[in-house]
Write an enzyme that holds these catalytic residues in place. Structure first.
Site, PDB file in Angstrom:
ATOM      1  N   GLN A   1      -1.812  -2.637  10.329  1.00 26.87           N
ATOM      2  CA  GLN A   1      -0.738  -3.285  10.965  1.00 26.87           C
ATOM      3  C   GLN A   1      -0.043  -2.514  12.066  1.00 26.87           C
ATOM      4  O   GLN A   1      -0.239  -0.995  12.257  1.00 26.87           O
ATOM      5  CB  GLN A   1       0.211  -3.568  10.014  1.00 26.87           C
ATOM      6  CG  GLN A   1       0.816  -2.628   9.132  1.00 26.87           C
ATOM      7  CD  GLN A   1       0.962  -3.189   7.741  1.00 26.87           C
ATOM      8  OE1 GLN A   1       1.128  -4.511   7.574  1.00 26.87           O
ATOM      9  NE2 GLN A   1       1.331  -2.379   6.587  1.00 26.87           N
TER      10      GLN A   1
ATOM     11  N   GLU B   1       0.684  -0.793  -2.781  1.00 29.62           N
ATOM     12  CA  GLU B   1       0.829  -0.609  -1.457  1.00 29.62           C
ATOM     13  C   GLU B   1      -0.338  -0.477  -0.820  1.00 29.62           C
ATOM     14  O   GLU B   1      -0.924   0.578  -1.002  1.00 29.62           O
ATOM     15  CB  GLU B   1       1.911   0.246  -0.780  1.00 29.62           C
ATOM     16  CG  GLU B   1       2.234   0.253   0.450  1.00 29.62           C
ATOM     17  CD  GLU B   1       2.623  -0.792   1.196  1.00 29.62           C
ATOM     18  OE1 GLU B   1       1.704  -1.246   2.034  1.00 29.62           O
ATOM     19  OE2 GLU B   1       3.803  -1.331   1.031  1.00 29.62           O
TER      20      GLU B   1
ATOM     21  N   ASP C   1      -5.345  -2.812  -2.519  1.00 25.88           N
ATOM     22  CA  ASP C   1      -4.973  -4.316  -2.320  1.00 25.88           C
ATOM     23  C   ASP C   1      -4.395  -4.736  -3.265  1.00 25.88           C
ATOM     24  O   ASP C   1      -5.089  -4.819  -4.588  1.00 25.88           O
ATOM     25  CB  ASP C   1      -6.430  -4.796  -1.806  1.00 25.88           C
ATOM     26  CG  ASP C   1      -6.101  -6.326  -1.719  1.00 25.88           C
ATOM     27  OD1 ASP C   1      -5.724  -6.685  -0.624  1.00 25.88           O
ATOM     28  OD2 ASP C   1      -6.759  -7.082  -2.440  1.00 25.88           O
TER      29      ASP C   1
ATOM     30  N   ASP D   1       6.757  -8.513  -2.967  1.00 21.96           N
ATOM     31  CA  ASP D   1       7.396  -8.244  -1.520  1.00 21.96           C
ATOM     32  C   ASP D   1       6.470  -8.339  -0.483  1.00 21.96           C
ATOM     33  O   ASP D   1       6.260  -7.389   0.273  1.00 21.96           O
ATOM     34  CB  ASP D   1       8.226  -6.833  -1.646  1.00 21.96           C
ATOM     35  CG  ASP D   1       9.184  -6.646  -0.556  1.00 21.96           C
ATOM     36  OD1 ASP D   1       9.555  -7.457   0.166  1.00 21.96           O
ATOM     37  OD2 ASP D   1       9.413  -5.413  -0.205  1.00 21.96           O
ATOM     38  N   CYS D   2       5.909  -9.343  -0.206  1.00 26.54           N
ATOM     39  CA  CYS D   2       4.934  -9.701   0.602  1.00 26.54           C
ATOM     40  C   CYS D   2       5.510 -10.064   2.167  1.00 26.54           C
ATOM     41  O   CYS D   2       6.629 -10.401   2.221  1.00 26.54           O
ATOM     42  CB  CYS D   2       4.077 -11.099   0.246  1.00 26.54           C
ATOM     43  SG  CYS D   2       4.933 -12.205  -0.093  1.00 26.54           S
ATOM     44  N   THR D   3       4.660  -9.660   3.326  1.00 24.33           N
ATOM     45  CA  THR D   3       4.948 -10.204   4.529  1.00 24.33           C
ATOM     46  C   THR D   3       4.572 -11.587   4.622  1.00 24.33           C
ATOM     47  O   THR D   3       4.306 -12.296   3.808  1.00 24.33           O
ATOM     48  CB  THR D   3       4.111  -9.311   5.468  1.00 24.33           C
ATOM     49  OG1 THR D   3       2.922  -9.602   5.380  1.00 24.33           O
ATOM     50  CG2 THR D   3       4.582  -7.943   5.354  1.00 24.33           C
TER      51      THR D   3
END
Length: 288
Positions: free
Chosen positions: A33, A108, A140, A158-160
């Site tokens: 990212q 993470e 993952d 706690d995802c995007t």
């Protein structure tokens, strides 16, 4: 006076928000990212991934208190907690405040997130990475929940947003894996977007989670950084009583915990499950 540089969020095509950039502290593309951390006079340090604000120093406490204390105090005796994502460390910080929790596992996907957040967002983690109960797994999230032999009392995703790397954390494969490694009576919660602007996201999560859990719902909080109205958090468990605990029960647990919060309190806890009618109607209109 020179005009300040502006950073524009790209989450929506037709509208958005911008931040004045006082100073760019970090900007680099990792394997997964595009990350940037900059300073803003109003919100302090701001972190964005792939053009979308993830967290700011000014208001992160609202998001992280609601994502942790609601499920942990509703559960009442959680010993083992799993955090999916959360590389900035603030979710971990709030979980470590619960002294009865015995182990905290954080998964993470990007080790780079953890390393630069430790350096550039120290107020988020507040030393929690050094807690002896903490274990970091670089993996993952979908793979982890479907392969691990560990089980957990509370799982916090706690995802995007469901784009890019975060998309997999809104799939049936992920939800099924979470059910697989959740202890009986356990609770799963997840970030689920601002429901006025991202209503389909909530509907999709509700439909998928309902295949694996008998009690699925949402709770909410207003977080300035995530503009557009209230932010919804998905809630899933097989114990429907946990979503309907009285304020008095939550109050007793809250006092026993010794927590001191800036947003969360027992009245907020119970009120957070009251949802706007447009979301209730949208969920009710979906085929069973």
């Amino acid at each position: 006076m020179a005009e300040k540089k502006q950073w524009h969020e790209t989450l929506h095509d037709q509208f958005g928000q911008y931040f004045a950039v006082d100073n760019v502290l970090y900007h680099e593309k990792t394997d997964h990212q595009d990350l940037i951390i900059f300073e803003n006079a109003a919100f302090g340090r701001v972190m964005a991934l792939d053009g979308v604000v993830q967290t700011t120093e000014r208001d992160e406490f609202i998001y992280h208190e609601m994502m942790t204390h609601v499920p942990l105090l509703a559960h009442g005796h959680a010993k083992h907690v799993l955090i999916i994502g959360g590389g900035d460390g603030a979710m971990l910080r709030e979980v470590t405040r619960h002294k009865n929790v015995e182990s905290i596992t954080m998964v993470e996907i990007d080790a780079g997130v953890v390393s630069f957040c430790r350096q550039y967002l120290p107020n988020h983690n507040a030393g929690s990475y050094d807690d002896p109960r903490f274990k970091l797994v670089i993996d993952d999230g979908v793979n982890f929940v479907n392969q691990t032999s560990q089980t957990f009392d509370v799982i916090i995703s706690d995802c995007t947003d469901p784009i890019g790397p975060g998309e997999s954390l809104f799939t049936s494969a992920f939800y099924e894996g979470c059910k697989r490694c959740l202890n009986p009576g356990g609770i799963f919660v997840a970030q689920n977007g601002v429901c006025f602007l991202q209503q389909e996201e909530a509907i999709d999560s509700h439909r998928k989670l309902s295949h694996y859990f008998s009690d699925v719902g949402f709770y909410q909080a207003a977080i300035p950084t995530y503009y557009g109205g209230i932010m919804t958090f998905a809630w899933a468990t097989d114990n429907d009583a946990l979503r309907h605990l009285s304020t008095e029960i939550i109050q007793a647990r809250f006092l026993a915990s010794g927590l001191k919060c800036r947003y969360y309190n027992p009245a907020i806890h119970t009120a957070a499950f009251a949802l706007p009618q447009y979301l209730q109607d949208a969920l009710a209109s979906q085929p069973s």
